[in-house]
Enzyme design. Structure first.
Site, PDB file in Angstrom:
ATOM      1  N   ASP A 161       0.860  -1.181   0.000  1.00 29.90           N
ATOM      2  CA  ASP A 161       0.000   0.000   0.000  1.00 29.90           C
ATOM      3  C   ASP A 161       0.900   1.236   0.000  1.00 29.90           C
ATOM      4  O   ASP A 161       1.541   1.536   1.014  1.00 29.90           O
ATOM      5  CB  ASP A 161      -0.904   0.019   1.239  1.00 29.90           C
ATOM      6  CG  ASP A 161      -1.981  -1.062   1.215  1.00 29.90           C
ATOM      7  OD1 ASP A 161      -1.722  -2.130   0.618  1.00 29.90           O
ATOM      8  OD2 ASP A 161      -3.048  -0.852   1.805  1.00 29.90           O
ATOM      9  N   LYS A 224      -6.963   3.337  -3.398  1.00 35.35           N
ATOM     10  CA  LYS A 224      -7.361   3.334  -1.994  1.00 35.35           C
ATOM     11  C   LYS A 224      -7.607   4.767  -1.538  1.00 35.35           C
ATOM     12  O   LYS A 224      -6.851   5.666  -1.884  1.00 35.35           O
ATOM     13  CB  LYS A 224      -6.255   2.669  -1.174  1.00 35.35           C
ATOM     14  CG  LYS A 224      -6.475   2.639   0.331  1.00 35.35           C
ATOM     15  CD  LYS A 224      -5.313   1.906   1.004  1.00 35.35           C
ATOM     16  CE  LYS A 224      -5.355   2.019   2.515  1.00 35.35           C
ATOM     17  NZ  LYS A 224      -4.197   1.340   3.153  1.00 35.35           N
ATOM     18  N   LYS A 260     -10.324   0.307  -2.459  1.00 34.68           N
ATOM     19  CA  LYS A 260     -10.247   0.072  -1.017  1.00 34.68           C
ATOM     20  C   LYS A 260     -10.550   1.360  -0.257  1.00 34.68           C
ATOM     21  O   LYS A 260      -9.694   2.233  -0.166  1.00 34.68           O
ATOM     22  CB  LYS A 260      -8.865  -0.454  -0.632  1.00 34.68           C
ATOM     23  CG  LYS A 260      -8.698  -0.681   0.878  1.00 34.68           C
ATOM     24  CD  LYS A 260      -7.301  -1.192   1.201  1.00 34.68           C
ATOM     25  CE  LYS A 260      -7.063  -1.256   2.710  1.00 34.68           C
ATOM     26  NZ  LYS A 260      -5.703  -1.745   3.042  1.00 34.68           N
TER      27      LYS A 260
END
Length: 324
Positions: A161, A224, A260
């Protein structure tokens, strides 16, 4: 986690997308050529979908689906190897008294804790994700960001991430952001890349749309919303915009990319609102951990309590689940 990129049968990338990254001017032209976001419209649609009610049997399915989409996360300075092992145990058996409870999608930790998580989760099917690139602010050199990524991947992380350089994005240095995402993607090797936009710092919905497309063009497997360290974090309108981006990307390229939302999603009721949005905005195909995740560890406890209510027919207090 299965690959989210296209197969050989996918159509060739359309010329406008290829041309978009030819140079800085082309990229700016493409991003500012995207349709503007109707603020009132997206907020009304998000609010409307958020009022949808579902029947009891569908609620049980939604709870199990949401559990399977959770990235169980610990990202604190006080993290210990023991805490990571305990979190891994919970990821595999979220409710030890209910053996049919789904396992979560992944455990997310800092790079120095990846090896511990990998060892604790060996053979479980639960993935290990690691934040990298100077999380959460990303205020460091590209060399250090790539080294941070390499530490995580070498330790066995299945997913990385990363955070984008929001300063560069807000200054309009889109090619710098694009090239950095590409470099991190290359450093990931076989690991999947989630690109954190930190939407709470992007100021406008139009910027969220531009950042989403920028990350997709650069090769992000997931986009995300947030680090969870900035307020506001995930919101339904922002998630709608990102879901629309991956849907439109799929229409144009044949490739599947994920979304996400992270931060601020704490209740089963909230999670169900997001699942409704996934179904209605992106499509049923995205209702899988391969394409949708929740970055919300505290959410899991409420999902487990509500699952017990559905199964047992009565409410179980919070003492019946472990507290993270």
């Amino acid at each position: 986690m299965t690959a989210t990129t296209s197969t050989s049968a996918a159509p060739a990338t359309p010329a406008p997308l290829v041309d978009a990254t030819r140079d800085a001017a082309s990229l700016r032209r493409f991003l500012f050529g995207l349709p503007g976001v109707d603020q009132v419209g997206v907020e009304q649609r998000a609010a409307g979908l958020g009022t949808r009610s579902i029947k009891k049997d569908a609620k049980r399915w939604a709870i199990d689906t949401a559990i399977s989409m959770v990235d169980l996360t610990t990202l604190e300075g006080a993290d210990t190897h023991g805490k990571v092992r305990a979190l891994a145990a919970k990821a595999v058996r979220p409710d030890p008294e209910r053996q049919d409870t789904p396992r979560v999608a992944a455990v997310c930790v800092y790079p120095d804790m990846v090896a511990t998580a990998v060892d604790a989760l060996k053979g479980s099917g639960v993935h290990v994700a690691s934040v990298a690139t100077g999380f959460p602010a990303g205020r460091t050199s590209r060399e250090i960001k790539l080294a941070d990524t390499k530490i995580a991947v070498d330790a066995g992380a299945h997913e990385v991430d990363m955070v984008i350089d929001r300063g560069a994005f807000l200054e309009g240095r889109y090619m710098d952001v694009f090239e950095e995402i590409q470099a991190v993607k290359q450093a990931c090797g076989e690991a999947h890349l989630k690109v954190i936009l930190e939407t709470g710092e992007l100021a406008t919905y139009d910027n969220v749309r531009r950042a989403s497309w920028l990350a997709l063009l650069a090769g992000g497997d997931f986009i995300k919303t947030s680090t969870g360290k900035v307020s506001p974090a995930a919101t339904l309108p922002v998630t709608h915009i990102m879901l629309q981006a991956v849907h439109d990307w799929h229409v144009q390229t044949g490739e599947l990319r994920g979304v996400k939302p992270a931060g601020g999603i704490r209740t089963t009721k909230d999670a169900i609102k997001y699942l409704v949005a996934v179904h209605e905005v992106a499509g049923e195909q995205w209702l899988t951990p391969d394409l949708f995740r929740f970055g919300a560890s505290s959410l899991l406890n409420d999902l487990l309590l509500q699952r017990r209510t559905q199964v047992d027919g009565h409410y179980s207090g919070p003492d019946y689940v472990t507290v993270d």
